[in-house]
Structures are given as structure tokens and as C-alpha cells.
Design an enzyme around this catalytic site. Structure first.
Site, short mmCIF file in Angstrom:
data_model
loop_
_atom_site.label_atom_id
_atom_site.label_comp_id
_atom_site.label_asym_id
_atom_site.label_seq_id
_atom_site.Cartn_x
_atom_site.Cartn_y
_atom_site.Cartn_z
N ASP A 1 0.84 -1.20 0.00
CA ASP A 1 0.00 0.00 0.00
C ASP A 1 0.88 1.26 0.00
O ASP A 1 0.36 2.38 0.00
CB ASP A 1 -1.02 -0.01 1.14
CG ASP A 1 -0.39 0.03 2.52
OD1 ASP A 1 0.85 -0.02 2.62
OD2 ASP A 1 -1.15 0.10 3.51
N LYS B 1 -0.87 -9.56 2.93
CA LYS B 1 -0.11 -9.03 4.08
C LYS B 1 -1.00 -8.06 4.82
O LYS B 1 -1.76 -7.31 4.20
CB LYS B 1 1.16 -8.31 3.61
CG LYS B 1 1.94 -7.68 4.77
CD LYS B 1 3.25 -7.10 4.33
CE LYS B 1 3.18 -5.68 3.83
NZ LYS B 1 2.63 -4.70 4.81
N GLU C 1 -1.06 -5.48 8.62
CA GLU C 1 -0.25 -4.88 9.69
C GLU C 1 -0.83 -5.21 11.07
O GLU C 1 -2.04 -5.41 11.22
CB GLU C 1 -0.19 -3.36 9.50
CG GLU C 1 0.50 -2.95 8.21
CD GLU C 1 0.62 -1.44 8.05
OE1 GLU C 1 0.28 -0.69 8.99
OE2 GLU C 1 1.06 -1.01 6.96
N GLU D 1 9.61 -3.92 10.33
CA GLU D 1 9.96 -2.62 9.77
C GLU D 1 10.51 -1.67 10.84
O GLU D 1 9.88 -1.46 11.89
CB GLU D 1 8.73 -1.98 9.09
CG GLU D 1 9.02 -0.60 8.50
CD GLU D 1 8.03 -0.12 7.47
OE1 GLU D 1 7.11 -0.88 7.09
OE2 GLU D 1 8.17 1.03 7.02
O1 KIV Z 1 3.45 -1.21 1.63
C1 KIV Z 1 4.62 -1.61 1.50
O2 KIV Z 1 5.27 -1.43 0.46
C2 KIV Z 1 5.22 -2.30 2.64
C3 KIV Z 1 6.70 -2.52 2.61
C4 KIV Z 1 7.40 -1.27 2.98
C5 KIV Z 1 7.09 -3.66 3.48
O3 KIV Z 1 4.53 -2.63 3.56
#
Ligand code: KIV
Length: 266
Positions: free
Chosen positions: A49, A118, A120, A183
Site C-alpha cells: 500500500d 499481508k 499490519e 519494519e
Molecule cells: O506497503 C509496503 O510497500 C510495505 C513494505 C514497505 C514492506 O509494507
């Protein structure tokens, strides 16, 4: 001759962790770039994102929508033959309820050829991760600096609450994620998490001891001219190359040097 590649899958990650083989991940947002990256041999393409910042020009990732993500994941997944494509779940596509999370992740799996999602958050996302895994969605977690929390955190800052980060990392692994992005956390914390977890850790600003690394591709290529974090290594200066090429074109058009005879039809 057409390339025939065996696609990377979550079980490969588990095997590579066992073998000590490092995992490479890069972000991708469009078909031509994803094709080039896939041909480079990168293991995993994350449609992040970060789209909101490095493609849409926003100051945070918060405005990115599911429709926009599906549009970009679809293009990237069409380009990737070998790399595992991971779709990032945007802000408010999974926080409201586990049902919302399953429906959003399900959209990615049904409407694109991505192989994982993915999301968070550590302990606060554990129940969601568990529900997704039970619905057969392979999940990559993300702890430490979580950009969707930028308003609460007060900016994009290195996270130093060691006990919190470690508890979050374990919660994600226990919930069934097959990999975890770490991160902007201290190297020593990432090293400890990498040793303690049986799943692959992928660092960004988390030092060299993670099982893998991820960078935002426009940062690596020198295409994104905004803020440049300390952890970014710029492998090319395509921003400069684009500026030079375009200004040469502008002056060739002005002088009449473009197009020439060979570039014209009769
Ligand atoms: O959104 C993204 O590109 C990410 C990376 C920085 C791991 O979450």
C-alpha cells in the site's frame, strides 16, 4: 524461448528458513516493472500500500482503497511467473471485523492471481490472521513500524519498545502467518525475533540478520525523489536518467531533430 518457471509458494519460504537461504522481496505496482523484477530472480513481489505514496503521491498510505489494490495486484500477478505475489491489505479493509478481513482477502484471491496477503499489526491483528488462515488465506504479518498507524505513532519513526515488538512478532507467528515483515526496529531485536520464530522474517530497516529483506522498488531505483530513509540503498539513479531522456526529447522536438527519416513512413 518462453521461460517456464516454478512459482514460489509459502512452503518454499519454510524450507528456505530451514536451509538458511535468504529471501528477497521487492514492491511492484504495474505490469512492465513486475515483469522486469520477476526476470531478475526476486523471490517475492509485494504489491504494497506504499502505492499511495510512491505511485499516487500521497503523504501516507491511509487513502489507498481495496479497488485500487485489486487493480494493481491483478497487473503485477499477471506479470509474475516465478515470484510469489503478495497483496497488501489497505487501511480499513480488515480492521472492522474478521468477516470484513476474510471478504477483503477473498477478493484478492478470487479476482487476482496473488498467492498471499499481508496485513499490519501484532497482537491486535492475531485473531484476524487466525481467521484468514482458517479460511485458507496464506498471511504475511507486519510489525514494528506499521505505516497504517502513522497518526497514532506521530510519524514514521523507528520503533524501540522491545517487549511490545517481540510479543507482537510471536502473536503473528502463533496465529499462523507464514512470514513476518519487521519494519524499522533495532538490529538486535530483529535478530532475536528471527532466531525465536520458525517463520521467515523479512526486514526493512531491521538490519542484516533477518531471513530476508524487502525494499520499495522506486526507492531502490532512484525513481522516488521524496524522503529517503537511512535503510534505503539506491542501486540505480533512474530518476536522473528519466529527466535526461525526457529533456533530450523536448529539445529534439523543438529543434526538429525528432523524428528523422528512419522514424517516418512514406
Ligand atoms: O506497503 C509496503 O510497500 C510495505 C513494505 C514497505 C514492506 O509494507
Amino acid at each position: 524461448m518462453a521461460r517456464v518457471e516454478t512459482p514460489v509458494t509459502p512452503p518454499d519460504f519454510a524450507r528456505w528458513k530451514h536451509e538458511g537461504r535468504k529471501v528477497s522481496m521487492l514492491t511492484a505496482y504495474d505490469y512492465p516493472t513486475a515483469r522486469l523484477l520477476d526476470e531478475s530472480g526476486v523471490d517475492c513481489l509485494l504489491v504494497g500500500d506504499t502505492l499511495g505514496m510512491v505511485v499516487q503521491g500521497r503523504s501516507t498510505t491511509l487513502g489507498v482503497t481495496m479497488d485500487q489494490m485489486v487493480y494493481h495486484v491483478e497487473m503485477v500477478a499477471r506479470a509474475a511467473q516465478r515470484a510469489m505475489v503478495v497483496a497488501d491489505m489497505p487501511y480499513l479493509s480488515y480492521q472492522a471485523s474478521t468477516e470484513q478481513a476474510i471478504l477483503s482477502a477473498g477478493r484478492f484471491l478470487k479476482e487476482t492471481e496473488c498467492r498471499a496477503v499481508k496485513l499490519e499489526g501484532g497482537r491486535r491483528s492475531a485473531a484476524t490472521i487466525r481467521a484468514l488462515v482458517e479460511a485458507d488465506v496464506p498471511v504475511v504479518g507486519h510489525v514494528g513500524l506499521t505505516p497504517q498507524s502513522v497518526r497514532r505513532l506521530g510519524g514514521f519513526k523507528v520503533q524501540r519498545d522491545i517487549d511490545e515488538i517481540i510479543a507482537d512478532a510471536h502473536a503473528v507467528a502463533d496465529a499462523g502467518a507464514f512470514a513476518l515483515v519487521l519494519e524499522c526496529i533495532p538490529t538486535e531485536v530483529a535478530e532475536r525475533i528471527t532466531k525465536e520464530l520458525s517463520i521467515v522474517t523479512i526486514g526493512i530497516g531491521a538490519g542484516p540478520h533477518c531471513d530476508g529483506q524487502v525494499l520499495v522498488t522506486p526507492d531502490l531505483l532512484g525513481l522516488f525523489q521524496g524522503f529517503r530513509p537511512k535503510f534505503v540503498r539506491r542501486y540505480a539513479d533512474l530518476g536522473d536518467a528519466v529527466r535526461k531522456a525526457a529533456s533530450q526529447y523536448v529539445s529534439d522536438v523543438a529543434s526538429g531533430a525528432f523524428p528523422n527519416e528512419q522514424e517516418s513512413f512514406h
